[in-house]
Scaffold this motif. Sequence first.
Motif, PDB file in Angstrom:
ATOM      1  N   ASP A 265       9.291 -11.097  -1.222  1.00 33.31           N
ATOM      2  CA  ASP A 265       9.839  -9.970  -0.466  1.00 33.31           C
ATOM      3  C   ASP A 265       9.098  -9.910   0.872  1.00 33.31           C
ATOM      4  OD1 ASP A 265      11.620  -7.813  -0.130  1.00 33.31           O
ATOM      5  OD2 ASP A 265      10.123  -6.380  -0.809  1.00 33.31           O
ATOM      6  N   ASP A 266       8.610  -8.751   1.259  1.00 32.74           N
ATOM      7  CA  ASP A 266       7.874  -8.641   2.515  1.00 32.74           C
ATOM      8  C   ASP A 266       6.444  -9.167   2.350  1.00 32.74           C
ATOM      9  OD1 ASP A 266      10.093  -7.269   3.592  1.00 32.74           O
ATOM     10  OD2 ASP A 266       9.367  -5.400   2.705  1.00 32.74           O
ATOM     11  N   GLY A 267       5.861  -9.557   3.475  1.00 35.96           N
ATOM     12  CA  GLY A 267       4.471  -9.969   3.414  1.00 35.96           C
ATOM     13  C   GLY A 267       3.569  -8.797   3.091  1.00 35.96           C
ATOM     14  N   VAL A 268       3.631  -7.760   3.949  1.00 37.85           N
ATOM     15  CA  VAL A 268       2.863  -6.528   3.764  1.00 37.85           C
ATOM     16  C   VAL A 268       3.815  -5.363   3.962  1.00 37.85           C
ATOM     17  CG1 VAL A 268       0.972  -5.097   4.614  1.00 37.85           C
ATOM     18  CG2 VAL A 268       0.737  -7.594   4.611  1.00 37.85           C
ATOM     19  N   GLU A 269       3.760  -4.384   3.064  1.00 31.26           N
ATOM     20  CA  GLU A 269       4.537  -3.163   3.264  1.00 31.26           C
ATOM     21  C   GLU A 269       3.631  -1.956   3.103  1.00 31.26           C
ATOM     22  OE1 GLU A 269       8.807  -1.021   2.491  1.00 31.26           O
ATOM     23  OE2 GLU A 269       8.351  -2.899   1.451  1.00 31.26           O
ATOM     24  N   MET A 270       3.738  -1.044   4.090  1.00 31.50           N
ATOM     25  CA  MET A 270       2.921   0.165   4.125  1.00 31.50           C
ATOM     26  C   MET A 270       3.835   1.367   3.897  1.00 31.50           C
ATOM     27  SD  MET A 270       0.109  -1.475   4.964  1.00 31.50           S
ATOM     28  CE  MET A 270      -1.117  -0.279   5.494  1.00 31.50           C
ATOM     29  N   PHE A 271       3.685   2.013   2.751  1.00 30.45           N
ATOM     30  CA  PHE A 271       4.474   3.200   2.428  1.00 30.45           C
ATOM     31  C   PHE A 271       3.649   4.444   2.773  1.00 30.45           C
ATOM     32  CE2 PHE A 271       6.324  -0.041  -0.320  1.00 30.45           C
ATOM     33  CZ  PHE A 271       7.689   0.210  -0.209  1.00 30.45           C
ATOM     34  N   GLY A 272       3.878   4.977   3.960  1.00 26.52           N
ATOM     35  CA  GLY A 272       3.172   6.182   4.361  1.00 26.52           C
ATOM     36  C   GLY A 272       1.672   5.968   4.474  1.00 26.52           C
ATOM     37  N   GLY A 273       0.953   7.077   4.676  1.00 26.67           N
ATOM     38  CA  GLY A 273      -0.489   7.014   4.794  1.00 26.67           C
ATOM     39  C   GLY A 273      -0.949   6.659   6.188  1.00 26.67           C
ATOM     40  N   THR A 274      -2.240   6.383   6.303  1.00 23.90           N
ATOM     41  CA  THR A 274      -2.859   6.149   7.608  1.00 23.90           C
ATOM     42  C   THR A 274      -3.752   4.912   7.625  1.00 23.90           C
ATOM     43  OG1 THR A 274      -4.650   7.648   6.940  1.00 23.90           O
ATOM     44  CG2 THR A 274      -2.847   8.608   8.224  1.00 23.90           C
ATOM     45  N   ALA A 275      -3.711   4.106   6.587  1.00 21.85           N
ATOM     46  CA  ALA A 275      -4.563   2.913   6.527  1.00 21.85           C
ATOM     47  C   ALA A 275      -4.227   1.950   7.653  1.00 21.85           C
ATOM     48  CB  ALA A 275      -4.418   2.216   5.176  1.00 21.85           C
ATOM     49  N   GLY A 276      -5.240   1.261   8.162  1.00 25.61           N
ATOM     50  CA  GLY A 276      -5.042   0.295   9.230  1.00 25.61           C
ATOM     51  C   GLY A 276      -5.078  -1.133   8.720  1.00 25.61           C
ATOM     52  N   LEU A 277      -4.715  -2.051   9.604  1.00 27.04           N
ATOM     53  CA  LEU A 277      -4.722  -3.484   9.299  1.00 27.04           C
ATOM     54  C   LEU A 277      -5.380  -4.215  10.465  1.00 27.04           C
ATOM     55  CD1 LEU A 277      -0.975  -3.839   8.182  1.00 27.04           C
ATOM     56  CD2 LEU A 277      -2.950  -3.779   6.641  1.00 27.04           C
ATOM     57  N   LYS A 278      -6.262  -5.176  10.158  1.00 23.18           N
ATOM     58  CA  LYS A 278      -6.878  -5.989  11.208  1.00 23.18           C
ATOM     59  C   LYS A 278      -6.930  -7.443  10.755  1.00 23.18           C
ATOM     60  CE  LYS A 278     -10.256  -4.818  13.781  1.00 23.18           C
ATOM     61  NZ  LYS A 278     -11.621  -4.473  14.261  1.00 23.18           N
ATOM     62  N   HIS A 279      -6.687  -8.347  11.717  1.00 22.74           N
ATOM     63  CA  HIS A 279      -6.750  -9.784  11.455  1.00 22.74           C
ATOM     64  C   HIS A 279      -5.886 -10.150  10.246  1.00 22.74           C
ATOM     65  CE1 HIS A 279     -10.667  -8.857  13.484  1.00 22.74           C
ATOM     66  NE2 HIS A 279     -10.236  -9.848  14.247  1.00 22.74           N
ATOM     67  N   ILE A 280      -4.587  -9.955  10.416  1.00 23.91           N
ATOM     68  CA  ILE A 280      -3.625 -10.191   9.340  1.00 23.91           C
ATOM     69  C   ILE A 280      -2.731 -11.366   9.709  1.00 23.91           C
ATOM     70  CG2 ILE A 280      -1.783  -9.190   7.948  1.00 23.91           C
ATOM     71  CD1 ILE A 280      -4.491  -7.815   7.582  1.00 23.91           C
ATOM     72  N   VAL A 281      -2.590 -12.321   8.795  1.00 23.17           N
ATOM     73  CA  VAL A 281      -1.674 -13.449   8.957  1.00 23.17           C
ATOM     74  C   VAL A 281      -0.644 -13.386   7.839  1.00 23.17           C
ATOM     75  CG1 VAL A 281      -1.408 -15.955   8.975  1.00 23.17           C
ATOM     76  CG2 VAL A 281      -3.416 -14.910  10.044  1.00 23.17           C
ATOM     77  N   ILE A 282       0.624 -13.329   8.219  1.00 23.32           N
ATOM     78  CA  ILE A 282       1.719 -13.308   7.244  1.00 23.32           C
ATOM     79  C   ILE A 282       2.564 -14.544   7.493  1.00 23.32           C
ATOM     80  CG2 ILE A 282       3.739 -12.039   6.421  1.00 23.32           C
ATOM     81  CD1 ILE A 282       2.368  -9.493   7.546  1.00 23.32           C
ATOM     82  N   SER A 283       2.585 -15.451   6.529  1.00 20.91           N
ATOM     83  CA  SER A 283       3.253 -16.735   6.742  1.00 20.91           C
ATOM     84  C   SER A 283       4.374 -16.958   5.736  1.00 20.91           C
ATOM     85  CB  SER A 283       2.239 -17.890   6.655  1.00 20.91           C
ATOM     86  OG  SER A 283       1.409 -17.772   5.521  1.00 20.91           O
ATOM     87  N   GLN A 284       5.576 -17.189   6.270  1.00 22.43           N
ATOM     88  CA  GLN A 284       6.759 -17.611   5.536  1.00 22.43           C
ATOM     89  C   GLN A 284       7.168 -16.667   4.403  1.00 22.43           C
ATOM     90  OE1 GLN A 284       6.856 -21.903   4.694  1.00 22.43           O
ATOM     91  NE2 GLN A 284       4.991 -22.115   5.918  1.00 22.43           N
TER      92      GLN A 284
ATOM     93  N   THR B 150       0.846  -1.188   0.000  1.00 27.22           N
ATOM     94  CA  THR B 150       0.000   0.000   0.000  1.00 27.22           C
ATOM     95  C   THR B 150       0.881   1.237   0.000  1.00 27.22           C
ATOM     96  OG1 THR B 150      -0.214   0.438   2.377  1.00 27.22           O
ATOM     97  CG2 THR B 150      -1.619  -1.293   1.451  1.00 27.22           C
ATOM     98  N   GLY B 151       0.462   2.245  -0.740  1.00 32.62           N
ATOM     99  CA  GLY B 151       1.162   3.512  -0.784  1.00 32.62           C
ATOM    100  C   GLY B 151       0.197   4.650  -0.529  1.00 32.62           C
ATOM    101  N   ALA B 152       0.331   5.303   0.626  1.00 29.05           N
ATOM    102  CA  ALA B 152      -0.452   6.500   0.957  1.00 29.05           C
ATOM    103  C   ALA B 152      -1.951   6.246   0.999  1.00 29.05           C
ATOM    104  CB  ALA B 152      -0.143   7.625  -0.035  1.00 29.05           C
ATOM    105  N   CYS B 153      -2.366   5.063   1.408  1.00 32.00           N
ATOM    106  CA  CYS B 153      -3.793   4.814   1.597  1.00 32.00           C
ATOM    107  C   CYS B 153      -4.249   5.462   2.904  1.00 32.00           C
ATOM    108  CB  CYS B 153      -4.086   3.312   1.626  1.00 32.00           C
ATOM    109  SG  CYS B 153      -3.914   2.535   0.002  1.00 32.00           S
TER     110      CYS B 153
END
Length: 372
Positions: A210-229, A191-194
């Motif tokens: 690469d990464d499971g989740v990457e947040m580039f700036g912004g204010t978006a939230g994350l809930k109930h996230i599973v990042i595996s291997q 995500t970028g600037a969400c």
Amino acid sequence: MKSLFASVLTLSSLTLLAGCGDDDDTNNTPDGGGDPQATAQDVKGSITGDTTWKAGTTYTLKDYVFVESGTLTIEPGVIVKGDTGSALVITREAKLNAVGTAEKPIVFTSSQAEGTRAAGDWGGVVLLGKARINVAGGENTIEGFFATSGDTRTKYGGQDDAHDCGKLKYARIEFAGYELAEDNELNGLTTGACGTATDIDYVQVHKGADDGVEMFGGTAGLKHIVISQPDDDGLDYDLGWRGKVQFLVVQQNATVGNRGIEASGNKNDNVAQPHTVPEIWNATFIAPAVRRARLRRRRAWCSTRARAASCATSSWRTSRTRRSTWTARPPRRCGTRPPRSSPSRTPSSGTTRATRSPSRTRRTRRRTRRAT
């Protein structure tokens, strides 16, 4: 923490029940919407205007698919496959409405045959918005694309911290992270600037290059996230991200995984605003037997802060689970590291560490844990 693991088990069981779809890809060549009567669709190029991907159809991304305007709606149970060099990119002028259900999650996966799929087979899912980021000029090119291309569809950033990139719920993203060039690859979810209106909930990212989740700036939230291997970090954030996370589980890769969290500000400007200051609640980091889960705050460390609570790390090496509560650190003068305490004397007493009673130390730790 019981509710956390219940959420993880529910999400994992439901997503894994969903198969990866029929590998029989009929070579239809419709536009982004496709033929609503077909059971397999190839998608390439740009999507403009409101479009719906229907349940019962498998959509295969043939290249970078940019949603340039309107809303892309993906119905529950849809399977989206990605060829090598493909990705789904929701630009700043568009939205994603991908809302699955517990019984019918949406699956983003590789177009390779089952049993041969691997990390990096395709790009992943990209959401771009108009919230603030801490780079000069207020906008940037999203990772995974060349900044020199001049393609405005890959830009993100603005002044609207409440911007809505759309919804991504009850979904699984797997085998993503295609590398465009060395050190320039997409993540499972990027995500970028969400902004705060963006809704990302009940999402699993599995085996990304690469990464499971990457947040580039912004204010978006994350809930109930599973990042595996993941091949690199579990959750990576930088460039002034100020979102909130609740119920996060990271299971690190036993052979090539890096950190549970990598946190950065702006590596070129430590005083750039806004600072990276997320909040993380109810997080669990699981390391394999030969490694320890690590949290990493690097590069622009003085412009990066976080507040987190009810977090646990499990290290199979020690067979112990540690819980911790972190608090936001006050801003420090950039360019200098905080002073280290004396190795021989503590500020609270004249007792040296070498002679301090072990039992007293243990009592102090117990009192500290009870207080937190």
